[in-house]
Design an enzyme around this catalytic site. Structure first.
Site, PDB file in Angstrom:
ATOM      1  N   GLU A 173     120.681 143.300  44.040  1.00  0.00           N
ATOM      2  CA  GLU A 173     119.509 144.145  43.822  1.00  0.00           C
ATOM      3  C   GLU A 173     118.263 143.280  43.751  1.00  0.00           C
ATOM      4  O   GLU A 173     118.289 142.182  43.182  1.00  0.00           O
ATOM      5  CB  GLU A 173     119.624 144.938  42.512  1.00  0.00           C
ATOM      6  CG  GLU A 173     120.795 145.900  42.437  1.00  0.00           C
ATOM      7  CD  GLU A 173     120.855 146.626  41.093  1.00  0.00           C
ATOM      8  OE1 GLU A 173     119.850 146.590  40.340  1.00  0.00           O
ATOM      9  OE2 GLU A 173     121.902 147.238  40.797  1.00  0.00           O
ATOM     10  N   GLU A 211     126.422 144.835  36.167  1.00  0.00           N
ATOM     11  CA  GLU A 211     125.556 144.439  35.057  1.00  0.00           C
ATOM     12  C   GLU A 211     126.178 144.572  33.668  1.00  0.00           C
ATOM     13  O   GLU A 211     125.649 145.251  32.789  1.00  0.00           O
ATOM     14  CB  GLU A 211     124.246 145.240  35.116  1.00  0.00           C
ATOM     15  CG  GLU A 211     123.433 144.957  36.346  1.00  0.00           C
ATOM     16  CD  GLU A 211     122.084 145.631  36.377  1.00  0.00           C
ATOM     17  OE1 GLU A 211     121.237 145.231  37.203  1.00  0.00           O
ATOM     18  OE2 GLU A 211     121.856 146.566  35.565  1.00  0.00           O
TER      19      GLU A 211
END
Length: 751
Positions: free
Chosen positions: A496, A391
Site C-alpha cells: 500500500e 497490518e
C-alpha cells in the site's frame, strides 16, 4: 528507517498506553448470500458442497491454417483446350462433374473453417496449467471465436477495439493501447490466455518475480468496506438509525445495512474496472478479504460468505483481462489491529489478550482453507500471491510471537501447495510496523516468501508545505531500504501507498475521528491547527497544471523507489454530497484528472537511483533449488504456539488461556458454476471448478471448542481469562494441530 505509520489510525491507538475497552455485542446474525447470477455462481453452503459431475472432454489443439492450398489440393487443374478441339460433343458430362466437384470442395472448406473456429480453438497448453511458459497464449490482437449457448459464434479473445460481452450480458469496447488481450471462453473457463500488456507475461506464462515488475493497485473498500472509500454506503445506513453510530462493518450490519452492503458488492466494482486497470498499464490487483467470507460465529456481526461469491467474480474478471491477484486476508476474528478496516474498531485480540491464542488458531484455519482453494490448478495461474495477515500490531504483539504465527501460516500454505515454482502462491508477510531491517534473516530458504511494507507519509507530522516540495521525498525515504532488502534479504513489495501527504479527507482517519491537519484528531497530539483541508488540499477540480504535474511526479517517485508496488486504492466513491472527498487515494480519479501517470513505466528512473535492484533473486526465493528447506534450528526456535501472551497489565502463559483443539471438519470453499455448450442449446454439461481442497492428504481437523472448557467472546478485549479454564470432561490440551488429528475430519471428495 523506522516503521511507517499505519493506515487509518483508530481507537486501537491511545494516549499514555491506556486504551478503552469496547463492550462486545452478543446479537446473532445468520444471513446467507443471495444469488444474482444463478447461471454462473452456486448458492450451496460451504458446509454442504455437492459433488460436481465429471468435467466435459476438452477440445484438442486446433489445426487451423489460412495458407493457400490448405483447404484445397495443391495439384493444378489441367487445361482442356486441346480436348475440346478433338472431342467437339456439345453435351459432354465432364463440365458438370467438375463444377460439382468444386462445389463439394467448397462445402468441405466451409465445414473445416467452422470446426476450426468452434472446436479446435487455440487454448493454453493445459486448461488448468500452472505458471510455465506456453506458446499458445492469446497474445495477438485478432479476435478469436467460440460458441454461445444458442450455438452462435462469439468472440473468446480480442485486442484493442474489440467488442466484449460482460458476464452480466452487457457489452462494451475493450480499450487497451498497451497490446493487452482479453480471453474468455465459457466452454473452457479456466483457460488462462489473457495478457494485461505486451510487456507483462500472459497468465499461462511465468511471471519472474524480481525481474518482471509488480505494478499493481488495491481494490480496497469493496469486499472489506472502509468508510472513507465508500462514504455514501455508511452515510445512507447511518441515516436510518439514531441508536447506533455506524463506524465500521460490524456496526453497519448491526444497524441493518445487510441489503445495502450486498448492493455495494454488486455495484462498487464491476468487470469494466478490471478491464480499465489493465488498460492503465497495471498488471496486479491486491484484493482485501475478511474472514467472514468463510464463516462467522454466533454473535459476530458480519455478513457471512457473501463476499466470497464476489471474490469468485474477481477471479473470473482478472483471468479475463490478464491480471494477477494478491489475495490479502485483511480482517481476522477478534481483529489483528483494532482499526475499522479489520471489521471492527476497538481492541485487537489476535496474539494479544485472553483470546489471543484461540483467535490466532481460528485465523490459521482460515489461512489454510484459503490456501487449499487458491492452490488448485484452476486458480493458481491467477492468484499469484497470498498476504496472510494485513497490518498486525507487531509492536504490541511482539516480534517473536508474530514470527511463530507467520511460520505456522507459511506451513499451512505450503502443506496445501507443496514447494517449488508453480506450486501455489508467494506467501506475503506484513512487517507488523517493525521495519524491514528487523526481519533480516527471517525464514531462510522459505519457498517464495516475501515481505510487505505499507509506506505512508500522511499519518505522522503534518505540514502546510505544498505538494511541489515533496517531489523527491519517496526517493530519499524508501528507495535505499527497498534496494537493500531485495539484495540482502529477499522479495519485498509495497502493499500500500498513496498520493496523500496529509491526513485530509472525509473519514480518512475514521468516522468522527477528526483530522490532524485541522487539529481535530481525537487521538495522540496535541495537534495544532494548520489550515483548512477543503481549501488547502481537497479542491481537486481547481488544481492547476503545476499542481497536477507535481502529484504525477510524486506518484512516479513513489513507484520508482518502491519498484514492486500496489497503490491504495483503485477507486474512492462519492459521499452523499455527490463528490469524492478523499481524492489523493483514488488511482482512477487521478487518471481521469491527469495527476497519475497513464503509463506506470514512465516512473522508471524518476529517482535517478544509482543502485536499484537489477539482479535475480536467490533460487529458493523463486521456488528453485533449496526452496522450502528452512533450517531445523529456525523452525525449532519458532515453534507454534507462543509460550506467553501479553496484554496491558499482564503477561500470561499460553497454557492458561482459552484454546481450541482440532476436532472439527474443515470448511471447503465452493468454486463458481459453469456450463459448457457444444453448439446446441440443450447439449450442456457441468464444468468442474475443483473441490476446494488442493491437497487431499491435508486431513487435520479444524479448530473448535474443547468440551468442558470456557471461552470469552472473541472480541472481548483485555480482561482476565476464565477461571477455572476447564472443568469436568474438559482439560487443557496441547495447542496447535497434532499429527494424530481426529480421523472423522474428512475433506469433500474430488468430483
Amino acid at each position: 528507517m523506522g516503521a511507517a505509520q499505519p493506515r487509518f489510525l483508530g481507537r486501537a491507538l491511545y494516549d499514555n498506553g491506556a486504551p478503552s475497552v469496547r463492550d462486545s455485542f452478543a446479537s446473532s446474525h445468520q444471513t446467507y448470500p443471495s444469488n444474482d447470477n444463478a447461471s454462473a455462481y452456486t448458492t450451496d453452503s460451504v458446509y454442504n458442497l455437492n459433488d460436481a459431475p465429471a468435467p466435459a472432454p476438452r477440445g484438442s489443439e486446433g489445426g487451423y491454417r489460412d495458407d493457400p492450398g490448405f483447404f484445397v489440393g495443391e495439384q493444378p487443374v489441367r487445361r482442356r483446350d486441346e480436348k475440346r478441339a478433338a472431342y467437339a460433343s456439345p453435351k459432354s458430362r465432364r463440365r458438370p462433374i467438375i463444377i460439382g466437384v468444386i462445389i463439394v470442395i467448397l462445402l468441405v472448406a466451409v465445414v473445416v473453417v467452422v470446426l476450426a473456429l468452434t472446436v479446435f480453438k487455440k487454448k493454453s497448453k493445459s486448461d488448468s496449467s500452472g505458471g510455465s511458459s506456453s506458446s499458445d497464449t492469446a497474445s495477438n490482437t485478432s479476435p478469436s471465436s467460440g460458441t454461445t449457448p444458442s450455438g452462435k459464434i462469439a468472440l473468446v479473445s480480442g485486442g484493442d477495439g474489440s467488442a466484449v460481452t460482460a458476464d452480466d450480458g452487457s457489452t462494451f469496447t475493450y480499450s487497451n493501447s498497451f497490446g493487452g488481450t482479453w480471453y474468455w471462453d465459457e466452454n473452457n473457463p479456466f483457460t488462462s490466455g489473457a495478457r494485461a500488456q505486451s510487456w507483462t507475461p500472459a497468465l499461462n506464462e511465468t511471471f519472474n518475480f524480481g525481474v518482471d515488475k509488480i505494478r499493481g493497485v488495491n481494490i480496497g473498500g469493496w469486499l472489506v468496506t472502509e468508510p472513507f472509500i465508500a462514504p455514501a454506503l455508511y452515510q445512507n445506513v447511518q441515516a436510518t438509525t439514531t441508536t447506533i453510530t455506524v463506524i465500521d462493518e460490524w456496526t453497519l450490519i448491526q444497524a441493518g445495512g445487510t441489503a445495502a452492503l450486498e448492493d455495494h458488492y454488486k455495484t462498487f466494482i464491476t468487470e469494466q474496472d478490471f478491464m480499465q486497470i489493465a488498460a492503465a498499464g497495471l498488471n496486479f490487483v491486491r484484493i482485501p478479504l475478511g474472514y467472514w467470507a468463510i464463516e462467522v460465529l454466533d454473535g459476530e456481526n458480519f455478513l457471512p460468505k457473501t463476499s466470497w461469491t464476489y471474490f469468485l467474480k474477481a477471479i473470473q474478471w482478472a483471468r479475463k483481462y490478464g491480471l494477477r491477484i494478491n489475495l490479502d486476508l485483511h480482517a481476522l476474528p477478534g481483529s489483528q489491529n483494532g482499526w475499522n478496516h479489520s471489521g471492527r474498531l476497538g481492541t485487537y485480540n489476535v496474539l494479544y489478550g485472553p483470546m489471543g491464542i484461540a483467535n490466532a488458531q481460528r485465523s490459521l484455519d482460515y489461512i489454510r482453507i484459503i490456501a487449499e482453494f487458491i492452490s488448485q490448478p484452476e486458480y493458481q495461474d491467477v492468484i499469484a500471491m497470498f498476504g496472510v495477515t494485513n497490518e498486525p500490531q507487531g509492536n504490541q504483539i511482539g516480534q517473536d510471537n508474530l514470527s511463530r504465527y507467520y511460520l505456522q501460516a507459511y506451513n499451512n500454505v505450503r502443506t496445501a501447495t507443496g514447494t517449488g515454482q508453480g506450486n501455489g502462491p508467494f506467501v506475503s508477510f506484513h512487517d507488523g510496523f517493525l521495519g524491514l531491517a528487523n526481519w533480516a534473516g527471517f525464514l531462510p530458504n522459505a519457498d517464495r516468501a516475501s515481505m510487505d511494507l505499507h509506506p505512508y507519509l500522511c499519518f505522522s507530522s503534518q505540514s502546510t508545505n505544498p505538494i511541489t516540495t515533496y517531489l523527491t521525498t519517496p526517493c530519499s525515504s524508501w528507495g535505499q531500504e527497498f534496494n537493500d532488502t531485495m539484495a540482502n534479504f529477499g522479495f519485498v513489495v509495497a502493499g500500500e501507498f498513496s498520493n496523500a501527504v496529509t491526513d485530509c479527507g472525509l473519514y480518512v482517519n475514521g468516522v468522527n475521528q477528526g483530522v490532524r491537519y485541522e487539529g481535530t484528531y481525537i487521538l495522540g497530539g496535541p495537534w495544532p491547527t494548520l489550515g483548512n483541508c477543503s481549501t488547502d488540499w481537497l479542491d481537486y477540480p481547481n488544481w492547476d497544471s503545476t499542481t497536477k504535474n507535481a502529484y504525477k511526479t510524486f506518484a512516479q517517485a513513489s513507484m520508482d523507489s518502491l519498484q514492486n508496488w500496489f497503490f491504495w486504492t483503485w477507486k474512492v466513491g462519492n459521499s452523499t454530497a455527490g463528490k469524492i472527498e478523499a481524492p489523493h487515494w483514488s488511482y482512477q480519479l487521478g487518471l481521469e484528472q491527469g495527476w497519475m501517470p497513464t503509463d506506470p513505466r514512465q516512473a522508471v528512473g524518476q529517482c535517478k537511483n544509482s543502485n536499484p535492484f537489477v539482479g535475480t533473486l536467490s533460487s529458493w526465493q523463486t521456488g528453485g533449488a533449496g526452496a522450502g528447506q528452512i533450517p531445523a534450528s529456525v523452525t525449532n526456535a519458532l515453534a507454534w504456539p507462543p509460550t506467553v501472551i501479553s496484554y496491558p497489565g499482564t503477561s500470561t502463559p499460553a497454557t492458561l488461556l482459552p484454546s481450541y483443539s482440532p476436532t472439527g471438519t474443515p470448511i471447503t470453499l465452493p468454486g463458481p458454476t459453469f456450463t459448457s455448450v457444444s453448439g446446441q442449446a440443450a447439449a450442456t454439461a457441468s464444468i468442474s471448478s475443483g473441490n476446494g481442497w488442493a491437497n487431499p492428504s491435508d486431513s487435520a481437523g479444524m479448530m473448535g471448542p474443547i468440551p468442558g472448557c470456557s471461552y470469552l467472546d472473541p472480541w472481548t478485549g483485555w480482561v482476565s481469562p476464565p477461571a477455572p479454564l476447564c472443568t469436568g470432561a474438559g482439560s487443557p490440551r496441547a495447542l496447535g494441530r497434532p499429527s494424530d488429528a481426529v480421523a472423522a475430519a474428512m475433506i469433500t471428495p474430488a468430483p
